[in-house]
Enzyme design. Structure first.
Site, short mmCIF file in Angstrom:
data_model
loop_
_atom_site.label_atom_id
_atom_site.label_comp_id
_atom_site.label_asym_id
_atom_site.label_seq_id
_atom_site.Cartn_x
_atom_site.Cartn_y
_atom_site.Cartn_z
CD GLU A 83 7.89 -9.05 4.93
OE1 GLU A 83 6.96 -9.91 5.64
OE2 GLU A 83 7.20 -8.17 4.04
CG HIS A 94 8.00 -1.01 6.95
ND1 HIS A 94 8.11 -0.40 5.96
CD2 HIS A 94 7.94 -2.67 6.91
CE1 HIS A 94 8.59 -1.43 5.04
NE2 HIS A 94 8.22 -2.46 5.52
#
Length: 238
Positions: free
Chosen positions: A93, A20
């Site tokens: 994550e 990202h």
């Protein structure tokens, strides 16, 4: 005009593995694994450059972690292809438990023993309430397998996070994942390209590339690991 990335002569599933874009916590170097932090203006600009780079690629699907920063990244990347990103929880994550939102210095001060154990072996050790690298791979690898099996000989974008991508790359390429924090970096909005003959045989074609928004190769800063900071980091002059 940027040329399309050439596919291998032998047919394979091509994975465009993307981290990202930058967030406010990225700039502050805080643990933000499970936090739903938003992309910064800089991060959106980085991802916009990558979207332009991939606009002419023949993309079959876009998968992403369900966290807001990866969802927003995937949405921007999907616009030229007019497709809806597919969320997969396994791509999220690593969770740092009670460290979330803290800087590395704050964690060292508050939880010195825990941090020392994590620095020594982040693959099998997890802070209180958090995950180990082993746990991340246990949920992320099946997602990659699903993608490769369901998209044979196709191009697929996978948007995930710094630790998750480093762990996946270590596993796919047969590296010792215990050293993933010391030896692999992932810049915001970077592009990795991996060609998969099948779910277990992969070849790295491009790694941590940010040429779509940055002309010079990034200098690794004090955000990789204490081993890197102490032994290998480039020294500034003056």
């Amino acid at each position: 005009r940027r040329r399309r990335l050439e596919h291998a002569d032998v047919m394979a599933t091509r994975l465009f593995l993307v981290r990202h874009g930058a967030t406010g916590l990225t700039a502050e170097n805080r643990f933000s694994g499970a936090i739903g932090v938003e992309l910064s203006d800089e991060g959106r600009a980085q991802v916009g450059c990558l979207a332009a780079r991939l606009a002419e690629e023949k993309i079959s699907a876009i998968y992403c972690s369900p966290l807001s920063r990866t969802v927003d990244t995937a949405r921007i990347l999907s616009e030229p292809h007019r497709m809806t990103p597919i969320h997969r929880d396994g791509l999220r994550e690593i969770s740092h438990g009670r460290w979330e939102g803290l800087t590395r210095g704050e964690v060292e001060e508050r939880f010195p023993g825990e941090y020392e154990s994590w620095e020594a072996d982040p693959f099998t050790f997890a802070p209180v309430g958090g995950e180990s690298g082993v746990s991340v791979l246990a949920r992320a690898l099946p997602v990659v397998r699903e993608i490769v099996v369901n998209h044979r000989d196709e191009n697929v974008v996978v948007v995930s996070h710094k630790a998750t991508l480093r762990l996946l790359l270590s596993s796919l390429l047969g590296f010792d994942a215990r050293g993933y924090r010391d030896r692999l970096d992932q810049s915001p909005a970077c592009l990795n390209v991996v060609d998969c003959k099948d779910p277990v045989r992969a070849r790295l074609m491009l790694f941590n590339d940010v040429s779509h928004y940055q002309a010079m190769t990034r200098i690794a800063e004090g955000s990789l690991s204490k081993w890197w900071d102490a032994s290998a980091g480039p020294k500034s002059k003056g």
